[in-house]
Design a protein around this motif. Structure first.
Motif, PDB file in Angstrom:
ATOM      1  N   VAL A 101       0.913  -1.449  -0.083  1.00 46.83           N
ATOM      2  CA  VAL A 101      -0.098   0.116   0.016  1.00 46.83           C
ATOM      3  C   VAL A 101       0.804   1.265  -0.016  1.00 46.83           C
ATOM      4  N   SER A 102       0.443   2.297  -0.564  1.00 47.93           N
ATOM      5  CA  SER A 102       1.103   3.774  -0.501  1.00 47.93           C
ATOM      6  C   SER A 102       1.581   3.828   0.797  1.00 47.93           C
ATOM      7  N   GLU A 103       3.031   4.207   0.972  1.00 47.96           N
ATOM      8  CA  GLU A 103       3.531   4.613   2.345  1.00 47.96           C
ATOM      9  C   GLU A 103       2.849   5.960   2.544  1.00 47.96           C
ATOM     10  N   LYS A 104       2.455   6.708   1.805  1.00 48.25           N
ATOM     11  CA  LYS A 104       1.991   8.023   2.034  1.00 48.25           C
ATOM     12  C   LYS A 104       0.544   7.944   3.010  1.00 48.25           C
ATOM     13  N   LEU A 105      -0.262   6.630   2.312  1.00 52.74           N
ATOM     14  CA  LEU A 105      -1.465   6.526   2.677  1.00 52.74           C
ATOM     15  C   LEU A 105      -1.237   5.774   4.168  1.00 52.74           C
ATOM     16  N   ILE A 106      -0.407   5.007   4.365  1.00 52.84           N
ATOM     17  CA  ILE A 106      -0.070   4.278   5.647  1.00 52.84           C
ATOM     18  C   ILE A 106       0.295   5.173   6.839  1.00 52.84           C
ATOM     19  N   ASP A 107       1.288   6.282   6.250  1.00 52.20           N
ATOM     20  CA  ASP A 107       1.757   7.488   7.168  1.00 52.20           C
ATOM     21  C   ASP A 107       0.695   8.163   7.585  1.00 52.20           C
ATOM     22  N   LEU A 108      -0.427   8.622   6.651  1.00 51.06           N
ATOM     23  CA  LEU A 108      -1.399   9.172   7.125  1.00 51.06           C
ATOM     24  C   LEU A 108      -2.326   8.700   8.168  1.00 51.06           C
ATOM     25  N   VAL A 109      -2.631   7.375   7.996  1.00 53.33           N
ATOM     26  CA  VAL A 109      -3.344   6.569   9.280  1.00 53.33           C
ATOM     27  C   VAL A 109      -2.628   6.404  10.402  1.00 53.33           C
ATOM     28  N   TYR A 110      -1.398   6.586  10.404  1.00 55.64           N
ATOM     29  CA  TYR A 110      -0.470   6.453  11.590  1.00 55.64           C
ATOM     30  C   TYR A 110      -0.445   7.870  12.188  1.00 55.64           C
ATOM     31  N   GLN A 111      -0.300   8.787  11.348  1.00 60.90           N
ATOM     32  CA  GLN A 111      -0.419  10.235  12.089  1.00 60.90           C
ATOM     33  C   GLN A 111      -1.747  10.302  12.771  1.00 60.90           C
ATOM     34  N   ASN A 112      -2.750   9.973  12.155  1.00 60.96           N
ATOM     35  CA  ASN A 112      -3.887  10.266  12.785  1.00 60.96           C
ATOM     36  C   ASN A 112      -4.231   9.331  13.934  1.00 60.96           C
ATOM     37  N   SER A 156      -8.386   5.741   9.635  1.00 55.97           N
ATOM     38  CA  SER A 156      -8.398   5.330   8.152  1.00 55.97           C
ATOM     39  C   SER A 156      -9.302   6.276   7.479  1.00 55.97           C
ATOM     40  N   GLN A 157     -10.415   6.777   7.911  1.00 60.70           N
ATOM     41  CA  GLN A 157     -11.265   7.673   7.384  1.00 60.70           C
ATOM     42  C   GLN A 157     -10.904   8.948   7.281  1.00 60.70           C
ATOM     43  N   TYR A 158      -9.841   9.468   8.332  1.00 60.38           N
ATOM     44  CA  TYR A 158      -9.119  10.904   8.134  1.00 60.38           C
ATOM     45  C   TYR A 158      -8.014  10.700   7.416  1.00 60.38           C
ATOM     46  N   ALA A 159      -7.367   9.881   6.898  1.00 60.73           N
ATOM     47  CA  ALA A 159      -6.465   9.136   6.042  1.00 60.73           C
ATOM     48  C   ALA A 159      -6.942   9.376   4.561  1.00 60.73           C
ATOM     49  N   MET A 160      -8.041   8.851   4.467  1.00 60.82           N
ATOM     50  CA  MET A 160      -8.452   8.517   2.978  1.00 60.82           C
ATOM     51  C   MET A 160      -9.087   9.892   2.657  1.00 60.82           C
ATOM     52  N   GLN A 209      -1.729   8.820  15.942  1.00 63.05           N
ATOM     53  CA  GLN A 209      -1.031   9.581  17.038  1.00 63.05           C
ATOM     54  C   GLN A 209      -1.581  10.821  17.562  1.00 63.05           C
ATOM     55  N   ILE A 210      -2.347  11.511  16.684  1.00 61.45           N
ATOM     56  CA  ILE A 210      -3.001  12.674  16.948  1.00 61.45           C
ATOM     57  C   ILE A 210      -4.065  12.335  17.976  1.00 61.45           C
ATOM     58  N   GLY A 211      -4.631  11.297  17.952  1.00 60.54           N
ATOM     59  CA  GLY A 211      -5.626  10.792  18.820  1.00 60.54           C
ATOM     60  C   GLY A 211      -7.245  10.573  18.157  1.00 60.54           C
ATOM     61  N   HIS A 212      -7.029  10.443  16.923  1.00 62.54           N
ATOM     62  CA  HIS A 212      -8.292  10.109  16.018  1.00 62.54           C
ATOM     63  C   HIS A 212      -8.685   8.717  16.180  1.00 62.54           C
ATOM     64  N   ASN A 213      -8.874   8.156  17.527  1.00 63.80           N
ATOM     65  CA  ASN A 213      -8.941   6.736  17.952  1.00 63.80           C
ATOM     66  C   ASN A 213     -10.459   6.319  18.208  1.00 63.80           C
ATOM     67  N   GLN A 214     -11.458   7.064  18.321  1.00 61.72           N
ATOM     68  CA  GLN A 214     -12.586   7.031  18.902  1.00 61.72           C
ATOM     69  C   GLN A 214     -13.670   6.877  17.800  1.00 61.72           C
ATOM     70  N   TYR A 215     -14.765   6.530  18.196  1.00 61.80           N
ATOM     71  CA  TYR A 215     -15.951   6.306  17.156  1.00 61.80           C
ATOM     72  C   TYR A 215     -15.885   7.691  16.027  1.00 61.80           C
ATOM     73  N   ALA A 216     -16.235   7.277  14.763  1.00 64.41           N
ATOM     74  CA  ALA A 216     -16.560   8.371  13.892  1.00 64.41           C
ATOM     75  C   ALA A 216     -17.867   8.349  13.708  1.00 64.41           C
ATOM     76  N   PRO A 217     -18.456   9.657  13.275  1.00 61.79           N
ATOM     77  CA  PRO A 217     -19.812   9.518  13.098  1.00 61.79           C
ATOM     78  C   PRO A 217     -20.451   8.279  12.292  1.00 61.79           C
ATOM     79  N   MET A 218     -21.656   8.185  12.541  1.00 62.49           N
ATOM     80  CA  MET A 218     -22.219   6.600  11.927  1.00 62.49           C
ATOM     81  C   MET A 218     -22.065   6.767  10.457  1.00 62.49           C
ATOM     82  N   PRO A 219     -22.629   7.890   9.808  1.00 57.22           N
ATOM     83  CA  PRO A 219     -22.489   7.936   8.597  1.00 57.22           C
ATOM     84  C   PRO A 219     -21.125   7.901   8.069  1.00 57.22           C
ATOM     85  N   GLY A 220     -19.956   8.237   8.570  1.00 57.54           N
ATOM     86  CA  GLY A 220     -18.799   8.554   8.004  1.00 57.54           C
ATOM     87  C   GLY A 220     -18.393  10.013   8.328  1.00 57.54           C
ATOM     88  N   LEU A 221     -16.867  10.452   8.576  1.00 55.11           N
ATOM     89  CA  LEU A 221     -16.502  11.674   8.694  1.00 55.11           C
ATOM     90  C   LEU A 221     -17.081  12.543   7.553  1.00 55.11           C
TER      91      LEU A 221
END
Length: 383
Positions: free
Chosen positions: A41-52, A271-275, A54-66
């Motif tokens: 998978v793209s290193e950039k996409l993987i880095d974006l998931v990891y960064q998010n 993953s949603q933030y990264a996408m 680290q930032i703390g985006h680890n709780q429920y997303a809104p039901m329909p999606g971000l």
């Protein structure tokens, strides 16, 4: 004494993809069966998931999606020639395309209603229909080009027909819709106001030879009567992430979300933030076709002097080969022979038919490195 449970899916066992992959593993075969890429998978996409993460985006997303991901999806649809979509009411981020299909069918198909399925078809369609209490009406595509027989479709429409399920670019064949197919679909909907189209478009960004993907979202009338399903896992070769989305008119989406919220509620937040950020660069999805077209051409060229007949593939990352001049075995038997005796795994196309119709066709996944494809094709061409 064991508890007896009456199965809701008595005809369903382990999927053919799991069976063939397991057999490939047991015999150390080159696995061109299950549809997953073997490159990173793209290193950039993987880095974006990891960064998010680290930032703390680890709780429920809104039901329909971000909201920012739904906005990015709406932009992508418009940028590729589609309609303007309401991000609040018409897009839902799902746990992959299978969940989108399952939730959509459960939400819209009532007990006793009929759903037309064009076969060969992906194996999750009919179980979803049966779980909803509906009845699948399988209709075979024309061979060898896997085109729809719309007269046959029309002949099978009754007052109980609720839905027609289509899948383009088509798995397993790689066939695509034509302008005439779109015209026929619109005529069917105009004559039958009760029918919804469920369009599985997970390979929308993997299309070849200068062809155009004719999404139901590129026509205002079709879009008003359709559910479109897509997959980030397929587009960004991250199938294990299980993230996709569904687009539908507000009234239909309202019902889909009722099922979705109890099916999985929401999808992996980082993953949603990264996408959402990754989609800002349009080349990340527009550039996918060229990479896969190169692999398809490489794989096809390897068989030009063999007894295998190459069926044209205009999209997806699958290639169907006709082996009728190679062996008299049935496709399941021949697929097992190839694994056990030759060390190459494929999927028998009969597995995509509800009646296991056998046309001596095998499906191979070419989402692999060229070295893997070269090795597999050399083995097959020697048969």
């Amino acid at each position: 004494m064991s508890i007896k449970i009456q199965s809701k899916l008595p005809k369903v066992g382990t999927t053919i993809f799991t069976v063939m992959s397991q057999m490939a593993m047991e015999h150390n075969a080159i696995n061109l069966s299950q549809g997953f890429p073997d490159f990173p998978v793209s290193e950039k996409l993987i880095d974006l998931v990891y960064q998010n993460m680290q930032i703390g985006h680890n709780q429920y997303a809104p039901m329909p999606g971000l909201p920012q991901l739904r906005e990015a999806i709406a932009h992508k649809i418009r940028h590729t020639g589609g309609i303007k979509v309401n991000i609040d009411a018409e897009i839902t981020v799902t746990a992959g395309a299978t969940e989108a299909i399952f939730s959509s069918v459960l939400a819209t198909v009532q007990q006793g209603e009929e759903v037309i399925v064009l076969e060969p078809a992906y194996d999750c369609y009919i179980p979803a229909i049966e779980m909803a209490g509906g009845k699948a009406i399988p209709i075979g595509l024309n061979l060898p080009d896997f085109s729809p027989d719309w007269q046959k479709v029309k002949a099978h429409i009754t007052d109980k027909t609720r839905m027609i399920m289509i899948n383009y670019p088509h798995n397993p064949s790689g066939a695509i819709l034509t302008e005439n197919d779109i015209k026929e679909l619109k005529e069917i909907l105009e004559e039958n106001p009760q029918i919804i189209i469920l369009s599985d478009e997970v390979y929308e960004h993997i299309i070849f030879d200068g062809k155009t993907h004719l999404s139901v979202l590129k026509d205002e009338f079709l879009a008003s009567r359709s559910i479109a399903v897509s997959s980030f896992g397929k587009t960004f070769h991250a199938t294990g992430w299980k993230i996709g989305y569904v687009v539908a008119p507000e009234g239909i989406m309202k019902e889909i979300r009722k099922v979705h919220q109890y099916n999985c509620f929401s999808v992996h937040t980082p993953s949603q933030y990264a996408m959402a950020e990754y989609l800002q660069d349009e080349q990340n999805y527009l550039g996918v076709s060229a990479m896969y077209e190169s692999k398809r051409s490489f794989f096809q060229n390897a068989f030009k002097d063999s007894k295998f007949k190459v069926i044209p593939s205009y999209g997806t990352y699958f290639q169907v080969l006709d082996y009728s001049e190679v062996s008299d075995m049935g496709d399941m038997e021949f697929a097992q022979y190839l694994i056990k005796e030759k060390g190459v795994a494929s999927i028998p196309v009969s597995a995509f038919y509800s009646n296991k119709e056998d046309h001596k066709l095998l499906r191979f996944c070419f989402a692999k490195g060229e070295e893997t494809l070269q090795k597999a094709s050399e083995i097959l061409c020697k048969i």
